[in-house]
Design an enzyme around this catalytic site. Structure first.
Site, PDB file in Angstrom:
ATOM      1  CB  CYS A  80      22.378  36.251  70.708  1.00 54.23           C
ATOM      2  SG  CYS A  80      21.076  36.428  71.943  1.00 54.23           S
ATOM      3  CG  HIS A  93      22.906  32.924  74.032  1.00 53.85           C
ATOM      4  ND1 HIS A  93      23.287  34.141  73.500  1.00 53.85           N
ATOM      5  CD2 HIS A  93      23.716  31.988  73.466  1.00 53.85           C
ATOM      6  CE1 HIS A  93      24.297  33.950  72.655  1.00 53.85           C
ATOM      7  NE2 HIS A  93      24.569  32.661  72.618  1.00 53.85           N
TER       8      HIS A  93
END
Length: 527
Positions: free
Chosen positions: A138, A467
């Site tokens: 990510c 994230h």
């Protein structure tokens, strides 16, 4: 009875022949009213088709569009099989219809469902494609999506010959994204990245690929792009020239040390929490803190180490400015057995502007240029305001002094003085210094304002986890949110107000600004 019926039929036939004879002997002219116009139309025969042809020749209304009405001559709209036997000379006929011919569209409308996938992806009618997460990627996906919307970079990548390396793999990945409406698996780029930079191939304790830092990916990628495309190609888009000045605090006789460094990002230092003297609440404060400080260095005049004040200024600005929020730091852990320390994250909220003004950080020469550009725009605004207000003022003065003949010469003299003043002001503007030519990609009269156009955010309290997501501005206040393979929409208000940090939600980590083209201030509306 049969004899009586035949007699009536013969009489009707004779009457029709008489009417036809009257028509053949007369001028056979009728008045056709169309909209607000009246046309005299000559009827060649008693058929409806003949009348319609004559009307088309006079008005230009095609026969297929004609609706002819005539009171007493026929019932309703005239049809081709109807007779004109009851149509009287000079009778008014009403025409309804349009003479405009509707042209066939140049391109046949195509629905999204009928388009091929690549055509649908490029149409702008669907959201752009995302990138699949190939194991804690990510950090990479969010950064690549932000850089994807730098058109100058895309052009340079497209012009490069295809090879099996990071630069070529990036160009291929972007091409696949542009031609797809579904998420793309960047396997080729990930392989090239981990081969070129082994640190991105590190694995965690569970055996899977470890989470990495988005800033490290950004810096490593730009370094590799500079190798593949050339330093100038990258620095012309993201390169900064930082002038660093060191001044000795303990001896005025010690000469200052000046050097110029190149960089591809600015640092926003964040200091907050228990025991910190400075609290950073705004981006500008963090930039100022990062560009000033104190270092210990040897002073030759003193023959020992001394304290020096470090000051950095911007000597060259790029079209695209990247700012890193220093949220991650290394915290020593002397009490642990390995004494390795731990990487921590600063959660403090830091507000960042939609428009970033870098004038205060500019070096003297650059600051002079930016100030001149701002003065020029202000002068243009003043001239425009004078031109808007002067006619109204003249009208008011002339109305007030219309009854006084003696005041006319004085008013004319004032008008001449004001016109000369405006002319002098415009002459001064024309003599403005030419724009600087050593700022590639920037507008000629760039004022130092940058507009926020992309952000990489991080969610979570752990620097080695959490994230990343990418946020990219589209048209106006519309933003796209790239959460790996999922793409959604957001707004400027949400980005500016909700991504500042301070909680467990997403917060800005990398902010990308684009140079704004200077716009002359708008003039006030006239009465």
């Amino acid at each position: 009875p049969r004899t009586a019926v035949e007699t009536i039929r013969r009489r009707l036939a004779l009457r029709t022949e008489e009417e036809r004879g009257v028509w053949s002997r007369m001028a056979r002219m009728v008045c056709v009213k169309w909209n607000k116009e009246v046309y005299e139309v000559k009827v060649e025969d008693d058929g409806a088709s003949g009348l319609k042809a004559a009307v088309e020749a006079r008005t230009g209304v095609p026969r297929a569009r004609q609706k002819l009405l005539a009171k007493g001559a026929w019932v309703g709209v005239l049809k081709d099989e109807m007779s004109l036997g009851k149509l009287k000379p000079e009778q008014q006929v009403t025409l309804i219809g349009s003479a405009e011919v509707v042209s066939k569209p140049a391109e046949t409308p195509k629905f999204v469902e009928d388009m091929a996938e690549a055509e649908r992806a490029r149409s702008g009618l669907v959201l752009p494609a995302g990138l699949e997460n190939l194991g804690n990627t990510c950090y990479m996906n969010s950064t690549l999506q932000c850089l994807r919307f730098v058109p100058e970079l895309r052009s340079k990548l497209a012009a490069r010959p295809a090879e099996v390396d990071v630069t070529a793999s990036l160009a291929t990945t972007y091409a696949k994204l542009d031609a797809s409406t579904r998420a793309v698996a960047p396997a080729q780029f990930v392989h090239a990245l981990r081969t070129t930079f082994p640190q991105f191939a590190q694995r965690g304790r569970s055996g899977g690929f470890a989470q990495q830092d988005a800033e490290e990916l950004y810096s490593s990628l730009l370094a590799e792009l500079a190798r593949g495309l050339g330093d100038a190609a990258v620095d012309d888009l993201f390169g900064l020239d930082l002038v660093e000045t060191l001044a000795c605090d303990e001896s005025e006789a010690e000469p200052p040390v000046v050097r110029t460094d190149k960089a591809r990002k600015l640092i926003c230092n964040i200091q907050g929490g228990v025991g910190q003297a400075k609290k950073i609440d705004y981006l500008n404060e963090g930039l100022r803190l990062a560009m000033t400080g104190t270092v210990v260095k040897r002073a030759e005049t003193l023959g020992r180490d001394a304290a020096w004040t470090k000051t950095q200024t911007l000597a060259k600005l790029p079209p695209y400015l990247c700012v890193q929020f220093m949220r991650f730091f290394w915290k020593p852990t002397p009490g642990n057995e390995d004494h390795a320390g731990v990487k921590c994250k600063i959660m403090r909220p830091v507000l960042f502007p939609e428009t970033l003004d870098v004038l205060e950080f500019a070096a003297p020469d650059l600051k002079t240029h930016l100030t001149r550009a701002r003065d020029r725009l202000e002068k243009i605004a003043e001239q425009s305001q004078q031109q808007q207000q002067h006619p109204m003022q003249l009208d008011d003065d002339r109305r007030d002094d219309a009854s006084s003949p003696a005041a006319a010469p004085a008013a004319a003299e004032d008008d001449d003085d004001l016109a000369k003043a405006i002319a002098m002001s415009m002459a001064d503007d024309a003599a403005s210094p030419p724009p600087m030519t050593d700022l590639p990609g920037l507008p000629p009269d760039f004022t130092g304002d940058y507009q926020l156009f992309a952000i990489v955010t991080h969610k979570g309290r752990s620097a080695d986890g959490g994230h990343y997501m990418g946020w990219v501005r589209q048209d106006g206040d519309k933003w796209l949110v790239f959460d790996d393979d999922l793409v959604t929409e957001s707004s400027t208000e949400f980005v500016v107000n909700r991504l500042k940090g301070g909680g467990d939600e997403h917060m800005a980590y990398l902010a990308f600004y684009r140079a704004k083209s200077p716009q002359p201030p708008s003039s006030p509306p006239s009465k």
